[in-house]
Design an enzyme around this catalytic site. Sequence first.
Site, PDB file in Angstrom:
ATOM      1  N   HIS A  52       0.962   2.125  -1.724  1.00  0.00           N
ATOM      2  CA  HIS A  52       2.293   1.530  -1.943  1.00  0.00           C
ATOM      3  C   HIS A  52       2.351   0.533  -3.091  1.00  0.00           C
ATOM      4  O   HIS A  52       3.400  -0.031  -3.357  1.00  0.00           O
ATOM      5  CB  HIS A  52       2.802   0.857  -0.667  1.00  0.00           C
ATOM      6  CG  HIS A  52       2.076  -0.427  -0.343  1.00  0.00           C
ATOM      7  ND1 HIS A  52       0.812  -0.444   0.180  1.00  0.00           N
ATOM      8  CD2 HIS A  52       2.439  -1.720  -0.470  1.00  0.00           C
ATOM      9  CE1 HIS A  52       0.433  -1.692   0.374  1.00  0.00           C
ATOM     10  NE2 HIS A  52       1.406  -2.488  -0.026  1.00  0.00           N
TER      11      HIS A  52
HETATM   12  N1  UDP Z   1      -0.354  -0.644   8.728  1.00  0.00           N
HETATM   13  C1  UDP Z   1       0.247  -0.042   9.831  1.00  0.00           C
HETATM   14  N2  UDP Z   1       0.831   1.184   9.669  1.00  0.00           N
HETATM   15  C2  UDP Z   1       0.836   1.852   8.493  1.00  0.00           C
HETATM   16  C3  UDP Z   1       0.197   1.253   7.380  1.00  0.00           C
HETATM   17  C4  UDP Z   1      -0.370  -0.004   7.525  1.00  0.00           C
HETATM   18  O1  UDP Z   1       0.231  -0.609  10.919  1.00  0.00           O
HETATM   19  O2  UDP Z   1       1.400   2.970   8.419  1.00  0.00           O
HETATM   20  C5  UDP Z   1      -0.913  -1.991   8.896  1.00  0.00           C
HETATM   21  C6  UDP Z   1      -2.392  -2.151   8.609  1.00  0.00           C
HETATM   22  O3  UDP Z   1      -2.941  -2.951   9.621  1.00  0.00           O
HETATM   23  C7  UDP Z   1      -2.425  -2.875   7.295  1.00  0.00           C
HETATM   24  C8  UDP Z   1      -1.164  -3.699   7.346  1.00  0.00           C
HETATM   25  O4  UDP Z   1      -0.241  -2.855   8.014  1.00  0.00           O
HETATM   26  O5  UDP Z   1      -3.532  -3.708   7.157  1.00  0.00           O
HETATM   27  C9  UDP Z   1      -0.594  -4.151   6.023  1.00  0.00           C
HETATM   28  O6  UDP Z   1      -0.421  -3.063   5.257  1.00  0.00           O
HETATM   29  P1  UDP Z   1       0.145  -2.942   3.816  1.00  0.00           P
HETATM   30  O7  UDP Z   1      -0.785  -2.008   3.160  1.00  0.00           O
HETATM   31  O8  UDP Z   1       1.588  -2.595   3.927  1.00  0.00           O
HETATM   32  O9  UDP Z   1       0.143  -4.397   3.133  1.00  0.00           O
HETATM   33  P2  UDP Z   1      -0.871  -5.152   2.185  1.00  0.00           P
HETATM   34  O10 UDP Z   1      -2.009  -5.576   3.058  1.00  0.00           O
HETATM   35  O11 UDP Z   1      -1.272  -4.248   1.072  1.00  0.00           O
HETATM   36  O12 UDP Z   1      -0.104  -6.325   1.691  1.00  0.00           O
END
Ligand code: UDP
Length: 365
Positions: free
Chosen positions: A207
Amino acid sequence: MKKIISVVGARPNFIKIAPIHKSFQKYKGQIRHLICHTGQHFDEKMSKIFFDDLKMPKPNFYLGISGGSHAVQTARIMIEFEKILLEEKPDLVIVPGDVNSTIAASLVAAKLHIPVAHVEAGLRSFDRKMPEEVNRVLTDEISDYLFVTEKSGLTNLKNEGVNNSKIYFTGNVMIDSLVNFMSHINKSKIIDNLALKQGNYILATFHRPSNVDEEENLSQLIEVINKISKVRTVVFPIHPRTRNNINKFGLSKKLGNSVIILDPIGYIDFLSLTKNAELVVTDSGGIQEETTFLGVQCITVRDNTERPITTEIGTNHLIGTDFNKAFLVSKLILDGNKKPGRIPELWDGKASERIVEIVYQSLFI
Ligand code: UDP
């Protein structure tokens, strides 16, 4: 009675504040911990399911601000959050992570002379083109308490001349959620429901704007996911940003048949998929940490990471944004070239307890 408001806006924030909210219950006669949801992520699959899965109460304040450019979103959160602070006059505002809600809320609080605590302080990708990096640097600069997840954070803050008295090495609240919900994660039925074999599939998530906002990049990324799926089944829960861009560029037909395409999934099922995967391929921040804790191999398709401990001692392989390399390294890992991996210091499920204790001591003693 002291009052604290934690501000959440996006998916990773919910996961970080859940254990903090739980830890504050120890002091519920002395501290009222309130949650303000800005609305950055608002729908069932990016927001509500996390409150349910993580057993969080409904937010006390909901600002309903989603969409818009970074400036519009940040400004609207500031306008609405200021009203809440003026009315509620909390003793402390807690902001986790690196999203627009984080900088917007901390800026408003700092100007009203309300102390700010930043959870996950000090992380640096040193890439100011990432919106998250700008949010991190500025939030740290105006925060009064800097709660750090890994040693690189301590070094970065020291190098920036931050006064030592503000910095606390408390560990990783993201891991607290994992530890707190492990028994639920172990009971998830998602592996069976998707007819997957434990340890025999790859989980992919993407993303970051740098990977999914340009048509050329996104198209190449899909090609590589297809290529990897010829070797192992790939499960690909698609983030709304990526989904919108796939639709906008007309790329949906490009996704191959051996890729299991899903909407974003809830926390418990997602962590079950992560725990049981042979390999995770991602550009996420949090997933680099979760895979390191779980000892699952992770390929991070980015040029940098603000979480270097995951590559230094964990199971994370930072490979850059040459997407073909993702295929080559996947093959190497599937052929047995795995990083052994260790769990970083203080990633023990007790970070939020340490944070709450520090806050309690500073408010009452
Ligand atoms: N996650 C989830 N479902 C999904 C994708 C991610 O529950 O379909 C959780 C997972 O625990 C991940 C967290 O959401 O660590 C944060 O994800 P994201 O990649 O959106 O954010 P970032 O950490 O890159 O800011």
